[in-house]
Design a protein around this motif. Structure first.
Motif, short mmCIF file in Angstrom:
data_model
loop_
_atom_site.label_atom_id
_atom_site.label_comp_id
_atom_site.label_asym_id
_atom_site.label_seq_id
_atom_site.Cartn_x
_atom_site.Cartn_y
_atom_site.Cartn_z
N VAL A 28 0.87 -1.20 0.03
CA VAL A 28 0.19 0.12 -0.11
C VAL A 28 1.11 1.41 -0.06
CG1 VAL A 28 -1.96 1.51 1.40
CG2 VAL A 28 -2.02 -1.49 0.96
N VAL A 31 2.45 1.06 -4.10
CA VAL A 31 1.90 1.63 -5.24
C VAL A 31 0.94 2.42 -5.03
CG1 VAL A 31 0.36 -0.02 -6.73
CG2 VAL A 31 1.79 -1.13 -5.09
N GLY A 32 1.19 3.72 -5.81
CA GLY A 32 0.57 4.94 -6.56
C GLY A 32 0.49 5.26 -7.88
N THR A 33 0.12 6.22 -8.29
CA THR A 33 -0.79 6.61 -9.03
C THR A 33 1.02 6.54 -9.82
OG1 THR A 33 -0.23 9.11 -9.26
CG2 THR A 33 -2.29 8.53 -8.73
N SER A 170 -7.02 6.36 1.45
CA SER A 170 -6.20 5.39 0.38
C SER A 170 -6.02 3.67 -0.11
CB SER A 170 -4.24 5.54 1.38
OG SER A 170 -4.07 6.73 2.03
N ASP A 174 -5.61 2.72 -3.86
CA ASP A 174 -5.16 1.95 -4.40
C ASP A 174 -5.98 0.67 -5.28
OD1 ASP A 174 -2.53 2.26 -3.68
OD2 ASP A 174 -2.77 1.86 -1.35
N THR A 177 -6.64 2.80 -8.12
CA THR A 177 -5.49 2.05 -9.49
C THR A 177 -5.55 0.73 -9.87
OG1 THR A 177 -4.13 3.86 -7.65
CG2 THR A 177 -2.57 2.50 -9.89
N THR A 300 -7.49 11.55 -1.30
CA THR A 300 -5.40 10.59 -0.69
C THR A 300 -5.28 12.15 -0.62
OG1 THR A 300 -6.38 8.64 -2.16
CG2 THR A 300 -4.16 8.51 -0.65
#
Length: 421
Positions: A28, A31-33, A170, A174, A177, A300
């Motif tokens: 968590v 991992v992001g945009t 958040s 995720d 995403t 977020t």
């Protein structure tokens, strides 16, 4: 992610987090945009060069995370042995470790780099939201109009001071995403079947030397959450298992990143956009994916802003803060000044986002400069400072390699932005 915040996925119960909980927390936090910019990075570098760049960034991130943990363990043990006559388990933040290694200047510099990284991440969020919403609703184009409409909501969310109230968003971001990644992979399979050709036909394996640093910069940007390393390690019930859990998480994320980057580039080729969701067909399902993803990221945003507000408010409203020394109106005036400072910070970041021309280039710049300093340069410096005098020549050589490589990488990123196009 806030550097000293609890990770929102799963918190340990009782004496600490289990390996499974820590594995989820690491994923968590990482991992992001940025993952949605990987296909464009592979287009710039070539699919093979991009894959090697992402794999190298993942391996370097894993090694430097371990450097940070080893440095904290060594310094913690040394302090406990000196002050209390036994080895203990003091838990340091990244800023604490900077101060232990280089005094107050080390803390200020480390926290400044963390704030710059968080600022880069928040601005990238805003750019991402603006470009995707504009693609769904052309009536509110350009992206600056979207950001203007979004600003009041972001200001209101900035007044929420409880991270526990914001943390579920958040997880939502995720999940969205993952949904966007799945939509891109599905579209890739459809295009591949329709073309009926070899998947690598017409796709460059190596697109040129100058594309490699760009792909590496985006890859480094994708490995978010480096400043949470010490908090994640400290949260485990069995801290000795952190290394194996970290290896599993980094290896798994790296494989997903490489696969997604290659798939996205093979699907769209030279038409790959800097945010790959912009390549998806214009239909209701794609629009829904984009809108849900943007809503989740907008919520977020307040979590990403937390460490920025924390540092600013410590300087303004702390015991020796500028406002505290000059404020004579008591609590009401201080509270009004506090809210005003949050409005000003959010508005400033929204203004910066209006001048960012493209998500991909900005992600590569942030990744190759401040993220490289935070992820590679500082851990190597801290390790050399604490462990270097007693370490072997090979260990010191590797530390110097990461230190110098990170500085060169950051210098190249600055040169690329500042040099005339």
């Amino acid at each position: 992610m806030a550097p000293d915040a609890k990770v929102p996925l799963l918190e340990g119960r009782g004496s600490g987090a289990t390996p499974a909980q820590t594995l989820g927390n690491i994923v968590v936090s990482i991992v992001g945009t940025g993952v949605l910019g990987l296909p464009y990075a592979f287009r710039t570098a070539g699919w093979l060069a991009g894959a090697l760049g992402v794999a190298g960034a993942g391996a370097a991130t894993f090694y430097c995370m371990l450097l940070l943990v080893k440095t904290e363990e060594e310094e913690s043990g040394r302090v406990q042995e000196t002050e209390h006559g036994h080895h203990g388990g003091a838990n340091y933040t990244y800023g604490d470790l900077g101060e232990r290694c280089f005094g107050p200047t080390g803390r200020y510099f480390t926290e400044s780099i963390i704030i710059l990284c968080q600022t880069g991440g928040t601005v990238a969020y805003l750019v991402f939201i603006g470009q995707n919403i504009s693609s769904v609703l052309p009536a509110v184009s350009p992206a600056t109009v979207v950001l203007a409409f979004l600003l009041p909501a972001q200001v209101a969310l900035s007044f929420v001071r409880s991270l526990s109230a914001l943390a579920p968003f958040s997880l939502l971001a995720d999940a969205c995403t993952v949904l966007a990644v799945a939509a891109v992979v599905k579209e890739y399979v459809r295009l591949l079947v329709e073309r009926g050709e070899q998947p690598f036909e017409g796709r460059s394996a190596f697109a040129g030397l100058w594309g490699v640093p760009f792909a590496c910069g985006v890859a480094v940007f994708c490995f978010e959450g480096f400043c949470l390393t010490l908090a994640l390690e400290a949260s485990m019930a069995d801290r000795g298992r952190f290394r194996s859990v970290l290896l599993q998480a980094i290896a798994g994320v790296t494989v997903v990143y490489v696969g997604f980057g290659v798939c996205g580039y093979l699907a769209y080729g030279d038409a790959t956009r800097d945010i790959v969701t912009l390549n998806l067909p214009s239909n209701w399902s794609t629009a829904a994916v984009k809108v849900v993803l943007c809503v989740a990221l907008a919520l977020t945003f307040a979590v990403m802003m937390h460490p920025i507000h924390e540092i600013v408010e410590a300087r303004l409203f702390g015991p020796d803060g500028w406002v505290r020394r000059r404020c004579r109106g008591g609590g009401i005036v201080e509270r009004a000044a506090l809210h005003l400072s949050r409005v000003a910070v959010v508005a400033a970041l929204a203004a910066i986002a209006c001048f960012v021309p493209a998500f991909g280039e900005f992600a590569a710049f942030v990744g190759s400069t401040v993220c490289a300093l935070l992820s590679f340069v500082l851990p190597a410096m801290f390790h050399l400072r604490v462990v270097g005098p007693t370490a072997g020549p090979w260990v010191r050589a590797v530390d110097y390699f990461f230190l110098l490589s990170g500085l060169v990488f950051a210098g190249h990123g600055m040169y690329t932005v500042l040099s005339p196009q």
